[in-house]
Design a protein around this motif. Sequence first.
Motif, short mmCIF file in Angstrom:
data_model
loop_
_atom_site.label_atom_id
_atom_site.label_comp_id
_atom_site.label_asym_id
_atom_site.label_seq_id
_atom_site.Cartn_x
_atom_site.Cartn_y
_atom_site.Cartn_z
N VAL A 130 -26.77 23.11 14.60
CA VAL A 130 -27.92 23.09 15.51
C VAL A 130 -29.04 22.34 14.81
CG1 VAL A 130 -29.63 24.49 16.72
CG2 VAL A 130 -27.24 25.23 16.65
N GLU A 131 -29.55 21.34 15.51
CA GLU A 131 -30.58 20.45 14.96
C GLU A 131 -31.83 20.52 15.82
OE1 GLU A 131 -30.12 18.39 12.30
OE2 GLU A 131 -27.97 18.69 12.03
N GLN A 132 -32.96 20.14 15.25
CA GLN A 132 -34.21 19.95 15.99
C GLN A 132 -34.81 18.64 15.53
OE1 GLN A 132 -36.75 23.45 15.57
NE2 GLN A 132 -36.49 23.75 17.77
N ALA A 133 -35.35 17.89 16.48
CA ALA A 133 -35.94 16.61 16.13
C ALA A 133 -37.09 16.28 17.08
CB ALA A 133 -34.89 15.50 16.21
N GLY A 134 -38.12 15.67 16.54
CA GLY A 134 -39.20 15.13 17.36
C GLY A 134 -38.72 13.84 17.99
N GLU A 135 -39.00 13.66 19.27
CA GLU A 135 -38.54 12.47 19.99
C GLU A 135 -39.59 12.05 21.02
OE1 GLU A 135 -33.84 12.52 20.30
OE2 GLU A 135 -34.70 14.26 21.33
N ALA A 136 -39.36 10.91 21.62
CA ALA A 136 -40.11 10.44 22.79
C ALA A 136 -39.14 10.36 23.95
CB ALA A 136 -40.73 9.08 22.52
N GLN A 137 -39.56 10.86 25.11
CA GLN A 137 -38.72 10.85 26.31
C GLN A 137 -39.05 9.64 27.17
OE1 GLN A 137 -36.41 13.54 27.58
NE2 GLN A 137 -35.84 11.66 28.61
N LEU A 138 -38.05 8.84 27.49
CA LEU A 138 -38.24 7.72 28.41
C LEU A 138 -37.89 8.16 29.83
CD1 LEU A 138 -36.61 4.73 26.47
CD2 LEU A 138 -39.03 5.29 26.69
N LEU A 139 -38.72 7.77 30.78
CA LEU A 139 -38.49 7.97 32.21
C LEU A 139 -38.39 6.56 32.80
CD1 LEU A 139 -41.25 10.64 32.85
CD2 LEU A 139 -38.82 11.04 32.40
N ILE A 140 -37.17 6.15 33.11
CA ILE A 140 -36.89 4.77 33.49
C ILE A 140 -36.57 4.72 34.99
CG2 ILE A 140 -35.38 2.79 33.06
CD1 ILE A 140 -34.66 4.31 30.34
N LYS A 141 -37.28 3.87 35.73
CA LYS A 141 -37.05 3.74 37.17
C LYS A 141 -36.34 2.42 37.46
CE LYS A 141 -40.95 5.42 36.60
NZ LYS A 141 -41.57 5.93 35.40
N THR A 142 -35.22 2.52 38.17
CA THR A 142 -34.44 1.34 38.53
C THR A 142 -33.80 1.55 39.89
OG1 THR A 142 -32.84 -0.29 37.69
CG2 THR A 142 -32.26 2.04 37.44
N ARG A 143 -33.21 0.49 40.43
CA ARG A 143 -32.47 0.69 41.68
C ARG A 143 -31.00 0.92 41.34
NH1 ARG A 143 -30.89 -4.76 44.20
NH2 ARG A 143 -31.74 -6.23 42.69
N ALA A 144 -30.31 1.58 42.26
CA ALA A 144 -28.93 1.98 42.02
C ALA A 144 -28.05 0.79 41.66
CB ALA A 144 -28.38 2.73 43.23
N GLY A 145 -28.27 -0.35 42.27
CA GLY A 145 -27.45 -1.52 42.02
C GLY A 145 -27.58 -2.10 40.62
N ARG A 146 -28.62 -1.73 39.91
CA ARG A 146 -28.84 -2.22 38.54
C ARG A 146 -28.49 -1.16 37.49
NH1 ARG A 146 -29.26 -7.03 37.00
NH2 ARG A 146 -31.28 -7.10 36.02
N LEU A 147 -28.04 0.02 37.94
CA LEU A 147 -27.83 1.13 37.02
C LEU A 147 -26.80 0.82 35.93
CD1 LEU A 147 -28.53 4.02 36.23
CD2 LEU A 147 -26.76 4.79 37.83
N ASP A 148 -25.66 0.28 36.29
CA ASP A 148 -24.63 0.00 35.28
C ASP A 148 -25.12 -0.98 34.23
OD1 ASP A 148 -22.90 1.76 36.52
OD2 ASP A 148 -21.78 0.19 37.56
N ALA A 149 -25.82 -2.02 34.65
CA ALA A 149 -26.36 -3.00 33.70
C ALA A 149 -27.43 -2.37 32.82
CB ALA A 149 -26.92 -4.21 34.46
N LEU A 150 -28.27 -1.51 33.41
CA LEU A 150 -29.29 -0.83 32.63
C LEU A 150 -28.66 0.08 31.58
CD1 LEU A 150 -32.61 0.65 33.67
CD2 LEU A 150 -31.02 2.09 32.45
N ILE A 151 -27.66 0.85 31.96
CA ILE A 151 -26.99 1.75 31.02
C ILE A 151 -26.38 0.96 29.86
CG2 ILE A 151 -25.01 3.30 30.74
CD1 ILE A 151 -25.68 4.41 33.55
N ALA A 152 -25.72 -0.14 30.17
CA ALA A 152 -25.10 -0.96 29.12
C ALA A 152 -26.15 -1.51 28.17
CB ALA A 152 -24.29 -2.09 29.75
N ARG A 153 -27.24 -2.02 28.71
CA ARG A 153 -28.29 -2.60 27.86
C ARG A 153 -29.01 -1.52 27.06
NH1 ARG A 153 -29.90 -6.01 24.39
NH2 ARG A 153 -31.90 -7.03 24.76
#
Length: 106
Positions: free
Chosen positions: A48-71
Amino acid sequence: MPVRLVLSTCPDADTAARIARALVEERLAACVGALPGLVSTYRWQGRVEQAGEAQLLIKTRAGRLDALIARLAQLHPYELPEILAVEAGGLPAYLAWVAEQTCEEP
């Protein structure tokens, strides 16, 4: 146009900013919000680990989701980055703006 909200944690604010800028510049995301000060608790490699992080909230359209995930996976420093996508609804004009900003051709 269906929109997706993608969540991803980063190890620090600088990494979050670098990833956010790349995704928007490449038109994979219309907007990326970064929330600093997140503390994540998780199990990794049997501990069990704990870490400080920053949360990204990324807005995209469904048609670009696969490319966004890969990048995002390519840009991310983690061995196994958090990349979660959820369907998003909202103000029609905002959803249209997200779709416009994530067109492959400007």
